[in-house]
Design a protein around this motif. Sequence first.
Motif, PDB file in Angstrom:
ATOM      1  N   GLU A 118      -5.671   7.858  -8.333  1.00 11.35           N
ATOM      2  CA  GLU A 118      -5.919   7.977  -6.853  1.00 11.35           C
ATOM      3  C   GLU A 118      -5.833   7.043  -5.924  1.00 11.35           C
ATOM      4  O   GLU A 118      -5.631   6.806  -4.732  1.00 11.35           O
ATOM      5  CB  GLU A 118      -7.233   8.810  -6.651  1.00 11.35           C
ATOM      6  CG  GLU A 118      -8.456   7.860  -6.726  1.00 11.35           C
ATOM      7  CD  GLU A 118      -9.061   7.649  -8.362  1.00 11.35           C
ATOM      8  OE1 GLU A 118     -10.019   7.255  -8.501  1.00 11.35           O
ATOM      9  OE2 GLU A 118      -8.209   8.221  -9.311  1.00 11.35           O
ATOM     10  N   THR A 119      -5.708   5.599  -6.641  1.00  9.94           N
ATOM     11  CA  THR A 119      -5.410   4.490  -5.900  1.00  9.94           C
ATOM     12  C   THR A 119      -4.129   3.984  -6.104  1.00  9.94           C
ATOM     13  O   THR A 119      -3.655   2.765  -5.376  1.00  9.94           O
ATOM     14  CB  THR A 119      -6.505   3.372  -6.244  1.00  9.94           C
ATOM     15  OG1 THR A 119      -6.426   3.067  -7.503  1.00  9.94           O
ATOM     16  CG2 THR A 119      -7.949   3.998  -5.699  1.00  9.94           C
ATOM     17  N   THR A 121      -0.435   3.415  -5.180  1.00  4.71           N
ATOM     18  CA  THR A 121       0.067   3.684  -3.614  1.00  4.71           C
ATOM     19  C   THR A 121       1.668   3.630  -3.721  1.00  4.71           C
ATOM     20  O   THR A 121       2.185   3.703  -4.970  1.00  4.71           O
ATOM     21  CB  THR A 121      -0.207   2.486  -2.813  1.00  4.71           C
ATOM     22  OG1 THR A 121       0.455   1.305  -3.230  1.00  4.71           O
ATOM     23  CG2 THR A 121      -1.751   1.987  -2.715  1.00  4.71           C
ATOM     24  N   LEU A 131      -0.350   7.830  -1.170  1.00  3.98           N
ATOM     25  CA  LEU A 131      -1.225   7.869  -2.522  1.00  3.98           C
ATOM     26  C   LEU A 131      -0.212   9.118  -3.220  1.00  3.98           C
ATOM     27  O   LEU A 131      -0.535  10.062  -3.329  1.00  3.98           O
ATOM     28  CB  LEU A 131      -2.239   8.312  -2.081  1.00  3.98           C
ATOM     29  CG  LEU A 131      -3.401   7.375  -1.318  1.00  3.98           C
ATOM     30  CD1 LEU A 131      -4.618   8.047  -1.053  1.00  3.98           C
ATOM     31  CD2 LEU A 131      -3.310   6.013  -2.064  1.00  3.98           C
ATOM     32  N   PRO A 246      -9.198   6.099   0.874  1.00  7.02           N
ATOM     33  CA  PRO A 246      -8.705   5.779  -0.502  1.00  7.02           C
ATOM     34  C   PRO A 246      -9.639   4.838  -1.215  1.00  7.02           C
ATOM     35  O   PRO A 246      -9.897   3.725  -1.023  1.00  7.02           O
ATOM     36  CB  PRO A 246      -7.378   4.854  -0.249  1.00  7.02           C
ATOM     37  CG  PRO A 246      -6.808   5.397   1.015  1.00  7.02           C
ATOM     38  CD  PRO A 246      -8.133   5.568   1.959  1.00  7.02           C
ATOM     39  N   GLY A 247      -9.900   5.252  -2.313  1.00  8.22           N
ATOM     40  CA  GLY A 247     -10.722   4.458  -3.189  1.00  8.22           C
ATOM     41  C   GLY A 247     -12.369   4.454  -2.803  1.00  8.22           C
ATOM     42  O   GLY A 247     -13.017   3.926  -3.917  1.00  8.22           O
ATOM     43  N   GLU A 345      -2.190  -1.358  -7.589  1.00  6.97           N
ATOM     44  CA  GLU A 345      -3.184  -0.891  -6.900  1.00  6.97           C
ATOM     45  C   GLU A 345      -4.018   0.098  -7.476  1.00  6.97           C
ATOM     46  O   GLU A 345      -5.046   0.428  -7.202  1.00  6.97           O
ATOM     47  CB  GLU A 345      -2.706  -0.186  -5.419  1.00  6.97           C
ATOM     48  CG  GLU A 345      -2.229  -1.331  -4.468  1.00  6.97           C
ATOM     49  CD  GLU A 345      -3.343  -2.073  -3.924  1.00  6.97           C
ATOM     50  OE1 GLU A 345      -4.327  -1.444  -3.702  1.00  6.97           O
ATOM     51  OE2 GLU A 345      -3.139  -3.272  -3.641  1.00  6.97           O
ATOM     52  N   ASN A 348      -8.567  -0.387 -11.558  1.00  8.96           N
ATOM     53  CA  ASN A 348      -9.883  -0.194 -11.076  1.00  8.96           C
ATOM     54  C   ASN A 348     -10.494  -1.046 -11.731  1.00  8.96           C
ATOM     55  O   ASN A 348     -11.708  -1.787 -11.293  1.00  8.96           O
ATOM     56  CB  ASN A 348     -10.301   1.174 -10.953  1.00  8.96           C
ATOM     57  CG  ASN A 348      -9.869   1.863  -9.527  1.00  8.96           C
ATOM     58  OD1 ASN A 348     -10.579   2.636  -9.144  1.00  8.96           O
ATOM     59  ND2 ASN A 348      -8.598   1.545  -8.953  1.00  8.96           N
ATOM     60  N   TYR A 356     -11.048  -3.203  -8.153  1.00 11.26           N
ATOM     61  CA  TYR A 356     -10.495  -2.470  -6.896  1.00 11.26           C
ATOM     62  C   TYR A 356     -11.748  -2.719  -5.652  1.00 11.26           C
ATOM     63  O   TYR A 356     -12.742  -2.634  -6.039  1.00 11.26           O
ATOM     64  CB  TYR A 356     -10.465  -1.043  -7.132  1.00 11.26           C
ATOM     65  CG  TYR A 356      -9.821  -0.103  -6.026  1.00 11.26           C
ATOM     66  CD1 TYR A 356      -8.225  -0.525  -5.703  1.00 11.26           C
ATOM     67  CD2 TYR A 356     -10.237   0.285  -4.756  1.00 11.26           C
ATOM     68  CE1 TYR A 356      -7.639   0.086  -4.769  1.00 11.26           C
ATOM     69  CE2 TYR A 356      -9.639   1.017  -4.006  1.00 11.26           C
ATOM     70  CZ  TYR A 356      -8.429   1.101  -3.751  1.00 11.26           C
ATOM     71  OH  TYR A 356      -7.640   1.548  -2.800  1.00 11.26           O
TER      72      TYR A 356
END
Length: 376
Positions: A118-119, A121, A131, A246-247, A345, A348, A356
């Motif tokens: 999900e992060t 890019t 995303l 985002p995130g 990106e 995490n 992140y």
Amino acid sequence: MRVGTVREIKNHEYRVGLTPESARELVLHGHEVWVETGAGMGIGASDEDYKAAGATIQPDAKTIFDGAEMIVKVKEPQAVERAMLRKGQILYTYLHLAPDPEQTKELIASGVTAIAYETVTGPGQNGQVSLPLLKPMSQVAGRMSIQAGATALEKAHGGRGVLLGGVPGVLPGKVVVIGGGVVGFNAAQMAVGLGADVTILDRDPDVLERLGIHFESRAKTRFSNQANIQQEICDADLVIGAVLVPGAAAPKLVTRDMLKCMKPGAVLVDVAIDQGGCFETSHATTHQDPTYVVDGVVHYCVANMPGAVARTSTYALNNVTLPHALRIADRGWKAALAADPHLAEGLNVHEGQVTYQAVAEELGYAHRPVADVLRG
């Protein structure tokens, strides 16, 4: 590299990290693919399908976690899975860490290198980032939100007994979509297609202009602020929460106090629940028990909505996750991330550190920039 995928164990989660076709691509790149027996049954893929693609079927998840260098999943690892992760191993899946301190703590303790779909890019319009690994599931969830909301509105499911499209001589249901991004756009498309009275709220004038041009008179747009949200939800039969930072944890845009003006049996569908939800009264539910009622308002807050349409979702997801999986497997995670700042990106957590920034800030951890990790 030895790449493994396991059967998803989250409640009513039928997707799988790798389709047989994706497994074949990895094998053609010279990698070894391990698949837990039965992992693909939710999408109609048998062990024989994976074997024909060149994968090796393993009897249980532990064998795969113990032996694979990279684990490819769909949903965040559950507690029993997190206990099997180890330092030096790559985890490539959706994580949604900001609203999940327990998962974050255990991923840190494991020493795993965790890359979150999900992060990651990609290039977007007007200089904005996109995303791309979240987009297909956002499209599915946005479309499903209207389907789920329409069902929840039925009297037998606790709703007002409203048909969204109405019938001749009876007004259609009023749908309010908070957020005009991918989820909101797809929700609005479905609601408009059913003939509902649709209003979309967003804070970005460019987004509002784009939505206005696309929908013309079929849907209304309105600037998103507390006063306008309050006014719109008071008249709504169905409210879709489609806001994403985002995130980070989703902002709470609808408070419990705001529910007082809503019609009894109105429905809230919180598509942002993976990131903590954008309604104050939201808490995650499952496909097995999807709704609950607060102050007379039905809440639908299933945290893995696309899992209900597992085959469509899995193939849509693999279309965007496989290219990165191939790069990670071909080059190793460090070289792959160094060569692609968009993929970078996605990192995490790495060997006990949060990499992140939004997650670190939300949960109170020191932040180690990805650039430092790649230099180290």
